[in-house]
Scaffold this motif. Structure first.
Motif, PDB file in Angstrom:
ATOM      1  N   LEU A 170      52.342  44.509  47.898  1.00 38.88           N
ATOM      2  CA  LEU A 170      51.780  44.365  46.559  1.00 38.88           C
ATOM      3  C   LEU A 170      50.578  43.430  46.572  1.00 38.88           C
ATOM      4  N   ALA A 171      50.701  42.325  47.312  1.00 32.18           N
ATOM      5  CA  ALA A 171      49.569  41.398  47.423  1.00 32.18           C
ATOM      6  C   ALA A 171      48.410  42.081  48.142  1.00 32.18           C
ATOM      7  N   GLY A 172      48.713  42.841  49.190  1.00 34.15           N
ATOM      8  CA  GLY A 172      47.669  43.576  49.906  1.00 34.15           C
ATOM      9  C   GLY A 172      46.998  44.600  49.000  1.00 34.15           C
ATOM     10  N   ALA A 173      47.802  45.293  48.202  1.00 34.24           N
ATOM     11  CA  ALA A 173      47.241  46.280  47.281  1.00 34.24           C
ATOM     12  C   ALA A 173      46.360  45.601  46.238  1.00 34.24           C
ATOM     13  N   GLY A 190      38.922  44.141  46.155  1.00 37.34           N
ATOM     14  CA  GLY A 190      37.805  44.487  47.034  1.00 37.34           C
ATOM     15  C   GLY A 190      37.096  45.743  46.570  1.00 37.34           C
ATOM     16  N   ILE A 191      37.867  46.734  46.155  1.00 39.00           N
ATOM     17  CA  ILE A 191      37.271  47.984  45.665  1.00 39.00           C
ATOM     18  C   ILE A 191      36.470  47.715  44.397  1.00 39.00           C
ATOM     19  N   ARG A 192      37.035  46.874  43.490  1.00 35.74           N
ATOM     20  CA  ARG A 192      36.285  46.546  42.267  1.00 35.74           C
ATOM     21  C   ARG A 192      34.984  45.816  42.602  1.00 35.74           C
ATOM     22  N   ASP A 193      35.062  44.847  43.523  1.00 37.48           N
ATOM     23  CA  ASP A 193      33.856  44.117  43.918  1.00 37.48           C
ATOM     24  C   ASP A 193      32.836  45.053  44.547  1.00 37.48           C
ATOM     25  N   GLU A 194      33.322  45.940  45.401  1.00 39.12           N
ATOM     26  CA  GLU A 194      32.413  46.900  46.044  1.00 39.12           C
ATOM     27  C   GLU A 194      31.783  47.818  45.006  1.00 39.12           C
ATOM     28  N   ALA A 195      32.587  48.256  44.018  1.00 43.14           N
ATOM     29  CA  ALA A 195      32.053  49.109  42.952  1.00 43.14           C
ATOM     30  C   ALA A 195      31.003  48.355  42.132  1.00 43.14           C
ATOM     31  N   ARG A 196      31.280  47.073  41.858  1.00 47.39           N
ATOM     32  CA  ARG A 196      30.286  46.276  41.126  1.00 47.39           C
ATOM     33  C   ARG A 196      28.994  46.145  41.924  1.00 47.39           C
ATOM     34  N   GLN A 197      29.143  45.883  43.228  1.00 40.48           N
ATOM     35  CA  GLN A 197      27.961  45.758  44.079  1.00 40.48           C
ATOM     36  C   GLN A 197      27.187  47.078  44.124  1.00 40.48           C
TER      37      GLN A 197
END
Length: 185
Positions: A85-88, A94-101
């Motif tokens: 769960l922590a990994g997810a 990370g996916i949100r940050d990458e999407a923002r970038q």
């Protein structure tokens, strides 16, 4: 041989014995029977009883060990679940940050592209404006030259010393220009 009186005496001699204490032969035979019972218990009953107690203890301890193993397995599964769960959550962040970038990069790229497009349009407009200006300047020069020649011919043909004649010539020339402009429209 023993006569009957002696027998009676022997029988009467036993009467002196305490009725609460058994006779010595009864004690011996009781001890022999007790020893046989103890031996049978020691040899057959106690080992069976001990075996049954050991089985019960093993069953209980095995159940406790199985319960502890199941508890440990459940705790390990819970820990693994929490780690997943922590990994997810980290992966989602990370996916949100990458999407923002990527969104920022796309916006920046679109701004650069829009700036380049507007610069190109402005440059094309400036080039067209410069070309039209040169064309208008060329047309104006030819028109001004022609008009200057016409004006010079009219001025040379008339007398330039009289002010009234000069004003009349200029008025006539302007009227001809207005007529030429109305005809061109």
């Amino acid at each position: 041989m023993i006569n009957t009186t002696e027998l009676i005496y022997l029988a009467a001699g036993d009467e002196d014995q305490n009725p609460l204490l058994p006779a010595w032969y009864d004690i011996i035979w009781s001890l022999v029977a007790f020893a046989v019972v103890i031996f049978v218990f020691w040899k057959y009953v106690i080992p069976q009883y001990q075996k049954m107690l050991d089985e019960r203890r093993d069953t209980i301890e095995g159940g406790i060990e199985r319960a502890e193993a199941a508890q440990a397995e459940a705790n390990a599964a819970l820990l693994a679940y929490r780690e997943q769960l922590a990994g997810a959550r980290e992966e989602a962040a990370g996916i949100r940050d990458e999407a923002r970038q990527q969104g920022t990069q796309i916006i920046n790229a679109m701004k650069v592209q829009a700036t380049e497009e507007s610069d190109r349009i402005i440059a094309n407009g400036a080039a067209q404006l410069a070309a039209q200006r040169q064309q208008v300047v060329a047309e104006l020069r030819s028109d001004v030259g022609r008009l200057s020649v016409d004006l010079a011919e009219k001025l040379v043909a008339s007398d330039l010393s009289d002010t009234a004649k000069q004003a009349g010539t200029v008025d006539r020339f302007l009227a001809e220009l207005d007529d030429a402009n109305l005809g061109a429209k």
